[in-house]
Design a protein around this motif. Structure first.
Motif, PDB file in Angstrom:
ATOM      1  N   ILE A 429       0.838  -1.201   0.000  1.00  0.00           N
ATOM      2  CA  ILE A 429       0.000   0.000   0.000  1.00  0.00           C
ATOM      3  C   ILE A 429       0.873   1.252   0.000  1.00  0.00           C
ATOM      4  O   ILE A 429       0.617   2.213  -0.730  1.00  0.00           O
ATOM      5  N   GLN A 430       1.934   1.210   0.798  1.00  0.00           N
ATOM      6  CA  GLN A 430       2.831   2.365   0.839  1.00  0.00           C
ATOM      7  C   GLN A 430       3.435   2.639  -0.528  1.00  0.00           C
ATOM      8  O   GLN A 430       3.453   3.768  -1.016  1.00  0.00           O
ATOM      9  N   ARG A 431       3.921   1.579  -1.179  1.00  0.00           N
ATOM     10  CA  ARG A 431       4.624   1.789  -2.444  1.00  0.00           C
ATOM     11  C   ARG A 431       3.675   2.199  -3.567  1.00  0.00           C
ATOM     12  O   ARG A 431       4.065   2.880  -4.501  1.00  0.00           O
ATOM     13  N   VAL A 432       2.414   1.770  -3.458  1.00  0.00           N
ATOM     14  CA  VAL A 432       1.475   2.102  -4.529  1.00  0.00           C
ATOM     15  C   VAL A 432       0.797   3.454  -4.274  1.00  0.00           C
ATOM     16  O   VAL A 432       0.655   4.261  -5.188  1.00  0.00           O
ATOM     17  N   LEU A 433       0.407   3.691  -3.027  1.00  0.00           N
ATOM     18  CA  LEU A 433      -0.448   4.857  -2.756  1.00  0.00           C
ATOM     19  C   LEU A 433       0.310   6.080  -2.269  1.00  0.00           C
ATOM     20  O   LEU A 433      -0.089   7.210  -2.538  1.00  0.00           O
ATOM     21  N   TYR A 434       1.360   5.878  -1.508  1.00  0.00           N
ATOM     22  CA  TYR A 434       1.969   7.015  -0.822  1.00  0.00           C
ATOM     23  C   TYR A 434       3.193   7.532  -1.573  1.00  0.00           C
ATOM     24  O   TYR A 434       3.617   6.962  -2.561  1.00  0.00           O
ATOM     25  N   GLY A 435       3.756   8.597  -1.035  1.00  0.00           N
ATOM     26  CA  GLY A 435       4.903   9.216  -1.680  1.00  0.00           C
ATOM     27  C   GLY A 435       4.461  10.190  -2.763  1.00  0.00           C
ATOM     28  O   GLY A 435       3.270  10.446  -2.961  1.00  0.00           O
ATOM     29  N   GLU A 436       5.454  10.751  -3.472  1.00  0.00           N
ATOM     30  CA  GLU A 436       5.138  11.665  -4.574  1.00  0.00           C
ATOM     31  C   GLU A 436       4.817  10.844  -5.822  1.00  0.00           C
ATOM     32  O   GLU A 436       5.247   9.700  -5.953  1.00  0.00           O
ATOM     33  N   VAL A 437       4.077  11.458  -6.743  1.00  0.00           N
ATOM     34  CA  VAL A 437       3.843  10.809  -8.029  1.00  0.00           C
ATOM     35  C   VAL A 437       5.111  10.969  -8.844  1.00  0.00           C
ATOM     36  O   VAL A 437       5.401  12.038  -9.371  1.00  0.00           O
ATOM     37  N   THR A 438       5.920   9.929  -8.906  1.00  0.00           N
ATOM     38  CA  THR A 438       7.213  10.053  -9.585  1.00  0.00           C
ATOM     39  C   THR A 438       7.119   9.640 -11.040  1.00  0.00           C
ATOM     40  O   THR A 438       7.870  10.109 -11.874  1.00  0.00           O
ATOM     41  N   ASN A 439       6.173   8.746 -11.343  1.00  0.00           N
ATOM     42  CA  ASN A 439       6.040   8.256 -12.712  1.00  0.00           C
ATOM     43  C   ASN A 439       5.045   9.150 -13.461  1.00  0.00           C
ATOM     44  O   ASN A 439       3.880   9.213 -13.099  1.00  0.00           O
ATOM     45  N   PRO A 440       5.502   9.820 -14.529  1.00  0.00           N
ATOM     46  CA  PRO A 440       4.594  10.752 -15.228  1.00  0.00           C
ATOM     47  C   PRO A 440       3.349  10.062 -15.764  1.00  0.00           C
ATOM     48  O   PRO A 440       2.313  10.705 -15.933  1.00  0.00           O
ATOM     49  N   LYS A 441       3.435   8.746 -16.014  1.00  0.00           N
ATOM     50  CA  LYS A 441       2.260   8.041 -16.532  1.00  0.00           C
ATOM     51  C   LYS A 441       1.127   7.997 -15.512  1.00  0.00           C
ATOM     52  O   LYS A 441      -0.014   7.721 -15.862  1.00  0.00           O
ATOM     53  N   ASN A 442       1.454   8.212 -14.239  1.00  0.00           N
ATOM     54  CA  ASN A 442       0.417   8.142 -13.212  1.00  0.00           C
ATOM     55  C   ASN A 442      -0.245   9.484 -12.938  1.00  0.00           C
ATOM     56  O   ASN A 442      -1.192   9.558 -12.159  1.00  0.00           O
TER      57      ASN A 442
END
Lengths: 508, 691
Positions: A429-442
């Motif tokens: 959940i942390q790796r998918v939902l949290y943090g900054e949006v680093t991948n421009p595709k997202n």
């Protein structure tokens, strides 16, 4: 009684007729096929609710139907449900329309066949839960395999053929042994027939019980799947389309535990009681093994698939401990797993529809772009890892507290699974939902659509409802379980000339 | 009369739903979210006061409400034979939960008020308050639950809220890391808690507090380590170690400071982390019969108190100092429980809630003024700029240091005195506690001087922005300061002419060790007690003085000291490298390493061939064998042996199956063949056995 005398047949016929109607529908009219599939599966769900309202909380088989089929071999088309199968039937009729709606737009190729197979699959699953005759059971058990094989093989992903064949071979290997065991049982009990009730009254001598139980247990252990027969599951799940995964995890995996409770344990009580510690051992290995392997998966679907190995380990621990509490918990946990893991697969599928990847590393920061998806994903995850207030907790608690007398050492090991579950789920959940949006595709991902909400909200509602109002369900499960435990315990009292295997010593 | 109890936790739950579903969608959520959050908690506070008064007046000092049957599980096997397994969702208010209710609702409400100022400019305002209300629901369920399982709902619930709130700023990797760590470490404790509950259930056939306590009362203390009572007590205590951040499970709490400061004050100082102490006090009837478990509780508590205090001596982040201080003070509470002085532990829990919440909120006010800066070496000289914060924080520091007549003095002294007169290991933990008290006084005044004394050491820009916080923040500070001054008066010991009201109040809910308690300390003890008080005040004064010498004016002496003990300083600064150790052994070693090893065993051993179908062992080897060997043989069989009937069947299926051709997969043909053979086998065999 009236119409309720034919409810089970009606439930089998509805999806079957639906499949035929769709098969005859014009190929070009895709919308009609989808609508028909949905209509028939919803109709089956509605009819199945009549079972709930008419069900008495007693141990006996209800809604029983019996038609002579092949009298020469004592085979009759004998159907009925009790507290153990009732909710599994509802789970099946509930998840089928959910899975269809979940795949509404993601299945664009061969929609007709897809709907046909989904409905045929439903017929097969319901038949297994209804069957009170071993021959009928076997027919449905095998019939279920074929549509699932095609679902994986046709609408699956990259390595779908490998996965479909692996799924098929594994399960076939089990069924063939089971078939042989059926025939031996038929002969040993005087060749009077395949009726479960009749067979139960003719116990087999302990030495043979051991071998027959082993054959049954292998077939069911593969289906569960129990360690070390689990390696087909991650491949099947990863390659299967979302609907396939939902049904596979939601219902098909329950066939194993159900088979133990309905057939293997009551038919061979002495062998079952003798082998129970070994089953429990494999179950707890599966709990820890599945959870640890789940932790290191880079693919979301594979992670959820391995988590199923862990969850089903809990179910099998409850089955092996064989107290009323633990078995009630095991049956309840089968339902819970169907709901929470079904929802997880659906949500992973929703991400896949958007990004065509399930690689955890491809995501990150989705909470910013998809807040409602994220909130629901977290809740489904919490339900899966058995946070109190959600359904999973009730099941796990009943299983563990009910197993404590029989296997305290194993329960201690199993509680490791409780910890590891939090680790793999929250880390994903942390790796998918949290943090900054680093991948421009997202950056531009759309949040849940109304259709997706309609798919998920019933599951989420049940996850909470079943966590708080569990008596609504256990009230009907428990009498059948209590009777089963009483009968098997009585018949399974240790006999000295039984084919003895040294039982593994409980750790405490 | 007690039918309203369910509203106390339910109201904040409603607040959560409203704020989460409605509040987060509003363009300007502030008025709505504030109104919902404040009013629900205020109403719970009012109802709690009613409940506490009603319970105090009830003949058996408690009121309760059964809401519904939650988990029935048929007849369960227990030591005493089959018992109905039935767990109700039931609430109860007795003296012990009364104290907790007042702390949770009282301090909780003040922090809700403060947070409206602190979080005013945060874009996640409504989400923040929805989580905070959810936390109140879980915490109130925890303290009002009438059995272990309802307590456990709150127990995991507060853990979940803690996870959500620590990771509130989810964009930050460190925040979501800390939230995850908190949840998982707590889960470790929870797993043990579950084992403790299983043991209790199997032995007593119930998880209801009253039933278990009644079954235990009058029992004999259990010798040795293997008995069920000792086992259950130890498992529950390990659960408490997770929630209340004790060695070895304390590691999550310092990291939890990643959360917004009101969260640190509410959850990680005043309420949630004290749940372990509450639970141990709640199970006091069990612990007094398990002396070995008590010994463990005392030793772990004392060790944690000292260990965490030593780390707190050198930390430079203002919130981390307070976090280690919290770990240390929680150790104090367990130390009290470990010598059988449960009510002293709960007393300290109450006073600590006031002064530690106060200290955190003051720290928040300082951070607010410093534009987010948390490093003590960048502060200094804030006394004039932040007069309210300064005054209230000074009160907090004096209170925690144990200077009479502020709150901390009475509760800490009660603990030390209980330990001293317990005898045996009591004197060891007394000495540890005394040393810790000195260190506490030192690091708190170190923090005070680094913040408020000397000259400002931050940037020009920070200096320009320095400002006192708004009233919505300073008024809660003032009210908490009042509590930090006067809360101790609830437990003035007999030696000082008081009646120790709190101990008498708690008495109906808490078991005491035989031959122990107030009665055992007669007049003769008063002299000793007074002397010990003098010693502990002197030690505290020493700590304060040392901090004054080292940190009040300039920092050169402190820096010199750090240089001359560079090795010790580095070990303390790095927190004894425990996080690094856990990371290497548990996270990367056993769990991730184990996971990878097992996964490759799936691919190489069970499947074989690394996931590819090729010659070898395992499933893939078998598949290879079937495909490349058997199929060749069966091909020959097909061609030369099988007669026309089977060929015809195959032909029908082959041509009849539309999908087969699309799949172009040889295996399906084999399946058909197997099926056909299966049917033949079936018919043949049944003939065989019938005739």
């Amino acid at each position: 009684m009236g119409a309720s005398n034919y409810l089970l047949s009606l439930l089998l016929l509805l999806p079957l007729v639906g499949a035929i109607v769709i098969a005859l529908s014009p190929r070009a009219n895709v919308g009609l096929q989808k609508t028909l599939g949905m209509a028939f599966s919803l109709a089956a769900f509605a009819v199945s609710l009549l079972l709930v309202s008419g069900f008495q909380p007693i141990a006996e088989m209800q809604f029983v139907e019996r038609y002579e089929w092949i009298p020469a071999y004592g085979i009759s088309f004998h159907l009925g449900i009790d507290g153990i199968s009732l909710w599994l039937v509802i789970l099946t009729t509930f998840l089928t329309p959910i899975a269809l709606l979940g795949s509404w737009s993601s299945i664009a190729d061969r929609v007709k066949e897809f709907n046909v197979f989904m409905l045929l699959l439903e017929v097969g699953m319901l038949g297994v839960f209804f069957a009170l005759d071993l021959f009928v059971f076997y027919i449905f058990w095998e019939a279920m395999l074929i549509p699932m094989y095609f679902l994986i093989g046709i609408w699956g992903h990259g390595r779908r053929i490998y996965a479909a064949v692996k799924f098929f071979l594994y399960t076939m290997a089990g069924s063939v042994l089971m078939l042989v065991a059926f025939l031996v049982l038929y002969k040993e009990t005087g060749a009077v027939g395949f009726g479960l009730a009749e067979l139960l009254q003719r116990p087999v001598e302990p030495g043979l019980q051991f071998w027959l139980f082993l054959a049954f247990a292998l077939a069911f252990a593969i289906k569960v799947p129990m360690f070390p027969f689990h390696t087909w599951l991650p491949d099947a799940h990863v390659e299967a389309p979302t609907a396939g995964s939902v049904i596979l995890a939601g219902v098909l995996l329950k066939m194993g535990g159900y088979g133990f409770l309905r057939l293997a344990m009551p038919l061979f009580p002495q062998a079952a009681m003798e082998m129970a510690p070994w089953i429990a051992l494999l179950a707890v290995i599966g709990i820890v093994y599945g959870a640890l392997v789940s932790l290191v998966q880079p693919d979301m679907k594979k992670l959820v698939a391995y988590s199923s190995v862990s969850h089903l380990g809990f179910v099998m621990l409850g089955v092996a401990a064989f107290s009323t509490t633990s078995v009630t918990g095991a049956v309840y946990q089968m339902l819970n797993h169907g709901i929470s893991t079904g929802a997880l697969f659906l949500m992973v599928g929703m991400l896949y529809d958007r990004r065509h990847t399930r690689d955890i590393a491809e995501f990150g920061g989705l909470k910013t772009v998809m807040p409602w998806f994220s909130a629901l994903f977290l809740m489904v995850g919490l339900s899966s890892i058995a946070v109190p207030g959600f359904n999973g907790f009730v099941g796990e608690f009943l299983i563990l507290v009910g197993s404590w007398r029989a296997f305290p050492g194993y329960v201690i090991v199993a509680s490791l699974g409780v910890i590891l579950a939090a680790a793999y789920m929250l880390w994903m959940i942390q790796r998918v939902l949290y943090g900054e949006v680093t991948n421009p595709k997202n950056e531009k991902l759309a949040d849940l659509t109304p259709r997706e909400l309609v798919v998920l909200l019933p599951l989420l509602f049940l996850a909470v409802y079943m966590g708080i109002f569990s008596p609504q369900f256990t009230r009907t499960i428990e009498p059948s379980v209590a009777a089963l435990v009483r009968d098997v315990r009585a018949a399974g009292a240790p006999v000295h000339n039984a084919a003895a295997l040294p039982a593994p010593a409980p750790a405490r | 009369m007690s039918g309203y109890l369910f509203l106390i936790p339910l109201l904040p739950l409603l607040g959560f739903v409203l704020n989460f579903v409605v509040g987060t969608r509003l363009a300007k959520p502030k008025p709505f979210a504030t109104a919902v959050a404040w009013s629900t908690v205020a109403l719970s506070l009012v109802l709690s006061v009613f409940a506490v008064i009603e319970a105090a007046g009830a003949p058996d000092h408690q009121i309760g409400q059964v809401l519904f049957s939650w988990i029935p599980g048929g007849m369960a096997e227990t030591v005493a034979g089959p018992r109905p397994f039935a767990i109700d969702w039931a609430l109860r208010v007795d003296p012990l939960s009364s104290v907790m209710l007042m702390v949770v609702c009282g301090v909780g409400f003040l922090i809700h008020v403060y947070a409206a100022g602190y979080m005013a400019h945060d874009p996640g305002y409504a989400r923040f308050f929805s989580y905070l209300n959810l936390f109140m629901f879980a915490m109130l369920t925890l303290v009002m639950g009438a059995n272990f399982l309802v307590l456990f709902v709150g127990w995991e619930g507060v853990g979940l809220c803690s996870y959500l709130l620590i990771g509130f700023w989810y964009h930050k990797q460190s925040a979501s890391d800390a939230g995850k760590k908190a949840f998982i470490v707590n889960r470790v404790g929870d797993a043990f808690f579950l084992l403790g509950m299983f043991t209790l259930f199997v032995n007593f056939g119930s998880l209801d507090f009253a039933t278990v306590t009644a079954a235990l009362s009058g029992g004999h203390a259990e010798a040795g380590w293997n008995g069920p009572l000792t086992f259950a007590a130890l498992m529950l205590f390990l659960g408490a170690c997770g929630k209340s951040a004790q060695v070895p499970l304390y590691v999550w709490l310092p990291d939890a400071m990643e959360g917004p400061t009101p969260v640190s004050a509410l959850i990680h100082a005043a309420t949630m982390v004290t749940a372990g102490v509450y639970m141990v006090a709640r199970s006091s009837a069990l612990y007094v019969l398990a002396p070995n478990a008590l010994l463990v509780v005392a030793l772990v508590g004392a060790f944690t108190a000292l260990f965490a205090a030593s780390i707190g001596l050198v930390q430079t982040d203002i919130k981390r100092v307070l976090a280690y201080s919290t770990v240390s003070q929680l150790g104090y509470m367990f130390l009290a429980c470990g010598v059988g002085a449960f009510s002293a532990g709960v007393f300290h829990l109450g006073t600590h809630a006031f002064f530690k919440a106060l200290l955190f909120l003051c720290a928040g006010s300082v951070i607010h003024a410093m534009s987010g800066e948390q490093e003590l070496p960048k502060m200094g000289g804030l006394r004039k700029k932040l007069p309210w914060t300064h005054a209230t924080m000074l009160i907090g520091c004096i209170a925690i240091a144990g200077i009479p007549p502020l709150a901390g003095f009475f509760s800490k002294d009660e603990i030390l005195w209980s330990a001293f007169r317990h005898g045996g290991y009591g004197q060891l933990v007394w000495a540890t506690g005394l040393l810790t008290a000195g260190m506490t006084a030192f690091y708190m005044f170190r923090l005070y001087h680094l913040t408020f004394s000397g000259r400002f050491r931050g940037t020009h820009e920070q200096e320009h922005h320095l400002h006192e916080s708004p009233k919505v923040m300073t008024i809660p500070l003032a009210l908490l300061a009042v509590g930090a001054v006067f809360a101790g008066l609830l437990g003035i010991p007999a030696a000082l002419g008081g009646s120790n009201w709190i101990e008498h109040f708690l008495h109906p809910a808490i078991a005491t060790l035989g031959g122990h308690g107030a009665a055992a300390a007669g007049e003769a003890g008063h002299g000793t007690e007074l002397m010990l008080m003098g010693v502990s005040v002197a030690v505290a004064a020493l700590g304060i003085g040392l901090a004054w010498v080292l940190y009040a004016a300039d920092l050169s002496k402190a820096e010199g000291l750090a240089k001359s003990f560079a090795g010790v300083h580095r070990v303390l600064l790095h927190k004894y490298y425990v996080d690094e150790l856990y990371g290497a052994v548990f996270v990367r070693g056993l769990v991730l390493g184990g996971g990878r090893a097992l996964f490759s065993s799936d691919r190489m051993v069970f499947d074989g061939g690394g996931g590819e179908v090729k010659a070898g062992l395992g499933v893939n080897g078998l598949a290879w064998f079937t495909r490349d060997v058997i199929s060749k043989l069966s091909n020959l069989w097909d061609r030369y042996v099988v007669d026309g009937a089977v060929n015809f069947t195959g032909f029908v299926f082959d041509n009849g199956s539309y999908y087969l051709r699309h799949l172009q997969n040889g295996f399906v043909q084999h399946y058909i063949l197997y099926s056909a053979m299966g049917v033949l086998l079936l018919v043949g065999l049944t003939r065989l056995v019938t005739y």
